[in-house]
Scaffold this active site. Structure first.
Site, mmCIF file in Angstrom:
data_model
loop_
_atom_site.group_PDB
_atom_site.id
_atom_site.type_symbol
_atom_site.label_atom_id
_atom_site.label_comp_id
_atom_site.label_asym_id
_atom_site.label_seq_id
_atom_site.Cartn_x
_atom_site.Cartn_y
_atom_site.Cartn_z
ATOM 1 N N LYS A 23 0.810 -1.223 0.000
ATOM 2 C CA LYS A 23 0.000 0.000 0.000
ATOM 3 C C LYS A 23 0.843 1.272 0.000
ATOM 4 O O LYS A 23 0.382 2.332 -0.421
ATOM 5 C CB LYS A 23 -0.923 0.002 1.220
ATOM 6 C CG LYS A 23 -2.075 -0.996 1.146
ATOM 7 C CD LYS A 23 -3.157 -0.535 0.192
ATOM 8 C CE LYS A 23 -4.384 -1.426 0.260
ATOM 9 N NZ LYS A 23 -5.461 -0.965 -0.622
ATOM 10 N N SER A 51 1.192 -9.778 -0.310
ATOM 11 C CA SER A 51 0.838 -8.360 -0.298
ATOM 12 C C SER A 51 0.998 -7.681 1.049
ATOM 13 O O SER A 51 1.019 -6.454 1.111
ATOM 14 C CB SER A 51 -0.607 -8.186 -0.781
ATOM 15 O OG SER A 51 -1.504 -8.896 0.050
#
Length: 506
Positions: free
Chosen positions: A52, A309
């Site tokens: 992110k 992720s």
């Protein structure tokens, strides 16, 4: 934007002042097990332990000076909040981050730590929707710029740099890239870049089955809103794919695979075995998708990339993940078996199991004829589980397969038993078993043939010694003989017959 324009934004993305180029590691154990080369893109190694940071920083870096002077705002309970906080601190931009009051302290403290003096955390509401609505009010009141977690061209471009690195790091052919999907920012950016440069590589989205908004949109041909969203994989708990991300995904994502919570837990364990990193549930989604795809297609000697992720795992979830991992990998069978209620029946039952390791055993005596036991057995896969069930039924044991029974896995395994009406001569002992083949059989041969076992609880925890709670029906006149047998057994043991918890509940 056209595909070419998106790729240009990816090539010009300003991410490396905050993010780092992460390794593309080979998963040696998984690759050998599945006869394919499986590579893991280690976005869990970013400064905020998540990809992110790429999109958040690129969005902030592309603000006008006037927008930076006014400040930014976002609503997030997780990785996006940390990415915005880290980026705002680097760019010396005021940021307001709205989080639900129920957000764990570890995440709130991480945001404050990353943001320093430039970030203000506002705790509002008991759920994300309330926090999000409040952030919109603050945005209007203070003239702040909203930093969306996925549905913005600059955010999409920042996330797309993951694909740029993969194609640079692995110059040899690859067959598919597996990407976790929440709102779609990561898969949109990566799909745009990969399909523009090498359209032969398959782009496979992977979603948690309880938040599969992209799969629903692909099926309907348009964006849809899910009625309910499961929060186990909270990093991808999104009810609707983004408008900007959908423009790319509908044309350039080849397929979407959905996976279960058990399959995610198994992938978390696989990730740990190969990298020694503890992935958050959404961070292991892509790897779960790779495994499911290989099993479905039966491929060999192909190359697959899975995006790890994020690794912002809540510590209190580890217990659940560990419990479910073996079931998700189909390496543990959970069964309810009825055996005769008589001395030696447990031993005879274990003899049918053979050399298979018992991973769990729950039982409480309360019927003179039959005993219902909850048992976990280590197996190599679905085929061996079916063989085990068949062999037990051939030995005339009634069996119910509980491996896929959610109530059994989440609740019943911890509730088997209760008080017994036949515990007058019962003594309760706590044991430490050496975790080795034959330890349980040795125990049963020494004690289980002579005295009836009226309670038994065991769960394998991966330690050198197993913890066992066991009760026996021992008449007072047999006590000396029983003590002698305990000495011969030579397992660490403690008499818990006067423990108040035993008296209250068992």
């Amino acid at each position: 934007m056209t595909l070419e324009e998106t790729v240009k934004k990816i090539l010009n993305a300003k991410v490396y002042e905050a993010a780092r180029e992460t390794p593309l590691d080979i998963a040696h154990n998984l690759s050998k097990r599945f006869n394919n080369q499986i590579l893991i893109k280690r976005e869990d190694l970013q400064p905020v332990f998540s990809f992110k940071i790429r999109g958040a920083y690129n969005r902030l870096a592309n603000l006008t000076q006037a927008e930076r002077d006014r400040g930014v705002i976002c609503a997030s309970a997780g990785n996006h909040a940390q990415g915005v906080a880290y980026s705002a601190n680097l760019l010396k931009t005021r940021a307001v981050i709205v989080m639900p009051k129920t957000t764990p302290d570890i995440k709130v403290n991480a945001v404050r730590s990353h943001g320093g003096k430039y970030v203000k955390v506002v705790l509002h509401g008991d759920a994300f929707d309330e926090a999000s609505a409040h952030s919109r009010i603050l945005m209007e009141e203070q003239g702040l710029t909203y930093i969306h977690p996925f549905d913005d061209p600059d955010t999409i471009a920042g996330q797309g740099t993951v694909a740029r690195e993969i194609l640079h790091q692995h110059g040899r052919p690859m067959h598919a890239i597996f990407i976790p999907v929440g709102g779609g920012g990561l898969i949109a950016g990566m799909a745009a870049y990969v399909k523009y440069l090498n359209p032969e590589i398959r782009i496979v989205g992977v979603e948690f089955e309880e938040s599969a908004c992209l799969a629903a949109a692909m099926k309907a041909g348009e964006r849809v809103i899910l009625d309910q969203v499961g929060i186990f994989a909270d990093g991808v708990a999104v009810a609707q794919i983004g408008a900007e991300t959908w423009k790319i995904c509908q044309h350039h994502v080849d397929e979407v695979i959905t996976v279960t919570a058990d399959e995610i837990c198994a992938a978390v364990k696989d990730m740990f075995d190969d990298t020694r990193s503890v992935s958050e549930p959404s961070g292991a989604l892509a790897l779960a998708g790779v495994k499911k795809y290989i099993q479905r297609e039966g491929t060999t000697d192909e190359t697959y990339v899975a995006i790890s992720s994020g690794a912002n795992m809540n510590f209190d979830r580890l217990r659940y993940v560990a419990e479910q991992a073996e079931v998700g990998e189909q390496r543990e069978a959970l069964l309810a078996v009825t055996i005769p209620e008589k001395a030696g029946a447990f031993l005879a039952f274990c003899a049918v199991l053979g050399r298979r390791s018992v991973t769990e055993f729950n039982y409480r005596y309360d019927d003179d004829n039959d005993a219902n036991i909850f048992v976990g057995v280590q197996v190599s896969g679905a085929d061996e589980k079916n063989e085990l069930v068949a062999s037990l039924r051939a030995a005339e044991y009634p069996v119910v397969d509980l491996t896929d029974n959610e109530i059994a896995k989440a609740h019943i395994r911890h509730m088997v038993g209760g008080k017994s009406h036949h515990s007058v001569t019962e003594v309760l002992y706590r044991f430490e078993f050496p975790e080795r083949p034959g330890a349980l059989m040795n125990f049963l041969k020494k004690l289980g043939k002579r005295w009836s076992i009226s309670l038994f609880h065991y769960r394998n925890h991966g330690a050198a010694y197993g913890r066992v709670l066991c009760a026996f029906q021992v008449p007072r006149e047999d006590n000396a003989e029983f003590q002698q047998k305990l000495k011969e057994l030579n397992y660490q043991h403690w008499n818990e017959s006067e423990n108040p918890v035993y008296r209250m509940f068992l």
